[in-house]
Design a protein around this motif. Structure first.
Motif, PDB file in Angstrom:
ATOM      1  N   ASN A 127     -30.505  14.412 -26.017  1.00  0.00           N
ATOM      2  CA  ASN A 127     -30.793  15.677 -25.320  1.00  0.00           C
ATOM      3  C   ASN A 127     -32.294  15.901 -25.136  1.00  0.00           C
ATOM      4  O   ASN A 127     -32.706  16.617 -24.219  1.00  0.00           O
ATOM      5  CB  ASN A 127     -30.224  16.858 -26.107  1.00  0.00           C
ATOM      6  CG  ASN A 127     -28.718  16.865 -26.090  1.00  0.00           C
ATOM      7  OD1 ASN A 127     -28.115  17.126 -25.053  1.00  0.00           O
ATOM      8  ND2 ASN A 127     -28.117  16.551 -27.221  1.00  0.00           N
ATOM      9  N   THR A 128     -33.099  15.343 -26.016  1.00  0.00           N
ATOM     10  CA  THR A 128     -34.551  15.586 -25.928  1.00  0.00           C
ATOM     11  C   THR A 128     -35.384  14.320 -25.708  1.00  0.00           C
ATOM     12  O   THR A 128     -36.382  14.360 -24.999  1.00  0.00           O
ATOM     13  CB  THR A 128     -35.067  16.285 -27.208  1.00  0.00           C
ATOM     14  OG1 THR A 128     -34.658  15.528 -28.351  1.00  0.00           O
ATOM     15  CG2 THR A 128     -34.539  17.703 -27.332  1.00  0.00           C
TER      16      THR A 128
ATOM     17  N   THR B 175     -33.384  15.554 -14.238  1.00  0.00           N
ATOM     18  CA  THR B 175     -34.763  15.941 -14.587  1.00  0.00           C
ATOM     19  C   THR B 175     -35.811  15.517 -13.555  1.00  0.00           C
ATOM     20  O   THR B 175     -36.874  16.128 -13.499  1.00  0.00           O
ATOM     21  CB  THR B 175     -35.190  15.304 -15.932  1.00  0.00           C
ATOM     22  OG1 THR B 175     -35.325  13.888 -15.753  1.00  0.00           O
ATOM     23  CG2 THR B 175     -34.174  15.579 -17.033  1.00  0.00           C
TER      24      THR B 175
ATOM     25  N   TYR C 259     -34.371  26.242 -20.178  1.00  0.00           N
ATOM     26  CA  TYR C 259     -34.334  26.144 -18.709  1.00  0.00           C
ATOM     27  C   TYR C 259     -34.360  27.546 -18.079  1.00  0.00           C
ATOM     28  O   TYR C 259     -35.163  27.831 -17.182  1.00  0.00           O
ATOM     29  CB  TYR C 259     -33.061  25.392 -18.305  1.00  0.00           C
ATOM     30  CG  TYR C 259     -32.944  25.051 -16.843  1.00  0.00           C
ATOM     31  CD1 TYR C 259     -33.203  23.760 -16.391  1.00  0.00           C
ATOM     32  CD2 TYR C 259     -32.566  26.004 -15.905  1.00  0.00           C
ATOM     33  CE1 TYR C 259     -33.087  23.434 -15.047  1.00  0.00           C
ATOM     34  CE2 TYR C 259     -32.448  25.685 -14.564  1.00  0.00           C
ATOM     35  CZ  TYR C 259     -32.703  24.402 -14.143  1.00  0.00           C
ATOM     36  OH  TYR C 259     -32.590  24.083 -12.813  1.00  0.00           O
TER      37      TYR C 259
ATOM     38  N   LEU D 198     -36.811  13.152 -22.358  1.00  0.00           N
ATOM     39  CA  LEU D 198     -37.635  14.089 -21.573  1.00  0.00           C
ATOM     40  C   LEU D 198     -39.136  13.875 -21.763  1.00  0.00           C
ATOM     41  O   LEU D 198     -39.920  14.191 -20.872  1.00  0.00           O
ATOM     42  CB  LEU D 198     -37.313  15.540 -21.974  1.00  0.00           C
ATOM     43  CG  LEU D 198     -35.847  15.974 -21.892  1.00  0.00           C
ATOM     44  CD1 LEU D 198     -35.691  17.389 -22.437  1.00  0.00           C
ATOM     45  CD2 LEU D 198     -35.366  15.900 -20.445  1.00  0.00           C
TER      46      LEU D 198
ATOM     47  N   GLY E 189     -31.616  23.133 -24.565  1.00  0.00           N
ATOM     48  CA  GLY E 189     -32.062  22.840 -23.204  1.00  0.00           C
ATOM     49  C   GLY E 189     -31.775  23.925 -22.188  1.00  0.00           C
ATOM     50  O   GLY E 189     -32.655  24.337 -21.433  1.00  0.00           O
ATOM     51  N   ARG E 190     -30.520  24.428 -22.201  1.00  0.00           N
ATOM     52  CA  ARG E 190     -30.147  25.412 -21.167  1.00  0.00           C
ATOM     53  C   ARG E 190     -30.903  26.722 -21.326  1.00  0.00           C
ATOM     54  O   ARG E 190     -31.297  27.349 -20.339  1.00  0.00           O
ATOM     55  CB  ARG E 190     -28.648  25.671 -21.202  1.00  0.00           C
ATOM     56  CG  ARG E 190     -27.882  24.567 -20.536  1.00  0.00           C
ATOM     57  CD  ARG E 190     -26.420  24.884 -20.450  1.00  0.00           C
ATOM     58  NE  ARG E 190     -25.679  23.673 -20.166  1.00  0.00           N
ATOM     59  CZ  ARG E 190     -24.365  23.625 -20.104  1.00  0.00           C
ATOM     60  NH1 ARG E 190     -23.644  24.691 -20.312  1.00  0.00           N
ATOM     61  NH2 ARG E 190     -23.766  22.490 -19.826  1.00  0.00           N
TER      62      ARG E 190
ATOM     63  N   ASN F 174     -39.181  19.598 -15.726  1.00  0.00           N
ATOM     64  CA  ASN F 174     -37.937  19.249 -15.052  1.00  0.00           C
ATOM     65  C   ASN F 174     -38.100  19.657 -13.588  1.00  0.00           C
ATOM     66  O   ASN F 174     -38.395  20.824 -13.297  1.00  0.00           O
ATOM     67  CB  ASN F 174     -36.770  20.015 -15.709  1.00  0.00           C
ATOM     68  CG  ASN F 174     -35.431  19.570 -15.165  1.00  0.00           C
ATOM     69  OD1 ASN F 174     -35.314  19.157 -14.008  1.00  0.00           O
ATOM     70  ND2 ASN F 174     -34.413  19.643 -16.004  1.00  0.00           N
TER      71      ASN F 174
END
Ligand code: ACO
Length: 375
Positions: A207-208, A91, A274, A211, A270-271, A305
């Motif tokens: 996962n979050t 990130t 992204y 961030l 996420g992906r 990111n």
């Protein structure tokens, strides 16, 4: 229709158009078009980059504020299974700030005070205050109304919040600028973006939770006849890939049954986000570049990111050096991210007066937007 009534109707329409747009460039309307976005959705593009269209918006003062508590990647590794190596390489984030005693209002007020001080303007000339946020202190009053009070702004003011997640600051800037065009008696608008994402973060989800961060940024906006301006924005409603439900404590005695309340926390694929982000960013930037006839000297983008910005730069064939990065210090602060980055750029001298910039954001909604102006 009888002739005198017909004449009165025409005169009223002419007067309304003059009131709405007359203060912003010889009464001409900005050119507007709908163009397909990179991902096939429609986006709205407004171009005022020619000499005789409406005058441009300019940030005449900026400010920012973050909570005093800094939380490093190593600190995050004490609460979820992660590492500084994973977070920083995936990130670009090294640390973030999380609020203890700070509120959305306290951070927003401090950022706004700094922006007003830099602009050096009389407060009574501020005719609009907009707060971009997804984490307000209350449902009512709005953050903007609370800011009107805490900053001692005049009562003759438009004050409201905008909820557009990470694109919020851009939506708010463009809205503020549009309102200024209708208010010749007021010279300035104040745009504040303030977030406490720690309020909606699931600190058990690695996962979050690694961030996000808390913080606020602000800008004093004015119309500058000598600056060029162009804007593009879009939205594509989606609760599948990025979602934060609102939880209401519902005690309605007349309801047959009350729905179970969801957890008020961010959920993200996420992906998928992204991929959306890279396409939205490069598509929106390209559309604005088409309007102004080229790319800017600097990009100040939403800091979600570093890899998203690298991928967008590659698609645009633009050098990464043009993309300002401060994600290492703050993480993703949603609406506040571009506002904080703008302030960092101004105060560090990374962007100088007269240079061209594009602000570009993407995020929850899904939403995205880009604004071009000469600083
Ligand atoms: N530490 C260690 N491992 C982790 C972590 C973590 N914090 N998080 C996920 N992993 C693991 C996953 O479980 C997965 O393991 P597996 O392969 O065994 O299943 C592996 O790392 C890879 O996971 P990916 O999700 O594929 O990692 P990716 O490289 O895609 O990075 C990230 C994830 C950083 C979330 C990226 O997808 C991203 O940045 N997405 C966009 C986020 C964004 O832009 N949000 C903006 C909006 S936010 C808002 O609006 C509030």
């Amino acid at each position: 229709m009888k002739k005198p009534i017909w004449i009165a109707v025409v005169l009223t329409v002419v007067l309304m158009v003059t009131l709405l747009f007359g203060s912003c460039g010889n009464g001409k309307l900005p050119a507007s078009s709908n163009a397909p976005s990179a991902d096939g959705t429609n986006s709205t593009t407004t171009d005022s980059a020619t000499d005789d269209t409406i005058s441009a918006g300019d940030a005449s003062g900026t400010g920012s504020s973050v909570p005093t508590r800094t939380v490093t990647n190593d600190d995050m590794a004490t609460i979820v299974e992660t590492s500084d190596e994973w977070i920083s390489t995936r990130t670009g984030i090294s640390e973030r700030h999380f609020a203890d005693q700070e509120t959305n209002l306290s951070l927003g007020t401090e950022a706004a005070e700094k922006a007003i001080a830099m602009a050096g303007i009389p407060r009574e000339e501020i005719g609009v205050v907009i707060c971009a946020t997804i984490t307000p202190d209350n449902i009512v009053p709005s953050q903007a109304c609370l800011l009107q009070k805490s900053l001692g702004l005049t009562e003759q003011i438009f004050a409201f919040d905008i909820c557009a997640a990470c694109t919020g600051f851009l939506y708010a800037m463009h809205t503020a600028r549009s309102l200024l065009c209708t208010m010749p008696e007021k010279k300035y608008a104040l745009v504040v973006a303030s977030e406490l994402l720690s309020r909606v973060t699931n600190f058990a989800d690695r996962n979050t939770c690694v961030l996000f961060g808390d913080g606020a940024g602000a800008a004093v906006i004015t119309l500058d006849e000598n600056s060029r301006y162009a804007f593009d924005c879009g939205a594509d409603g989606n609760t599948e890939v990025l979602y934060c439900p609102k939880s209401y404590h519902n005690t309605n005695p007349f309801a047959a049954s009350l729905p179970e309340q969801p957890e008020q926390q961010v959920k993200m694929e996420g992906r998928a986000v992204y991929s959306f982000a890279v396409q939205a960013l490069s598509g929106s930037i390209r559309r604005v570049a088409d309007q102004v006839g080229g790319y800017p000297e600097h990009y100040i983008c939403h800091q979600a990111n570093a890899r998203i910005l690298q991928a967008a730069a590659k698609q645009l064939k633009e050098p990464m050096e043009k993309f300002f990065l401060d994600i290492a210090k703050y993480g993703n602060t949603s609406a506040a991210s571009i506002a904080i980055a703008l302030d960092d750029c101004v105060r560090s001298g990374a962007v100088k007066r007269g240079e061209s910039v594009m602000l570009s954001g993407f995020g929850g909604g899904l939403s995205y937007g880009t604004a071009y102006f000469t600083f």
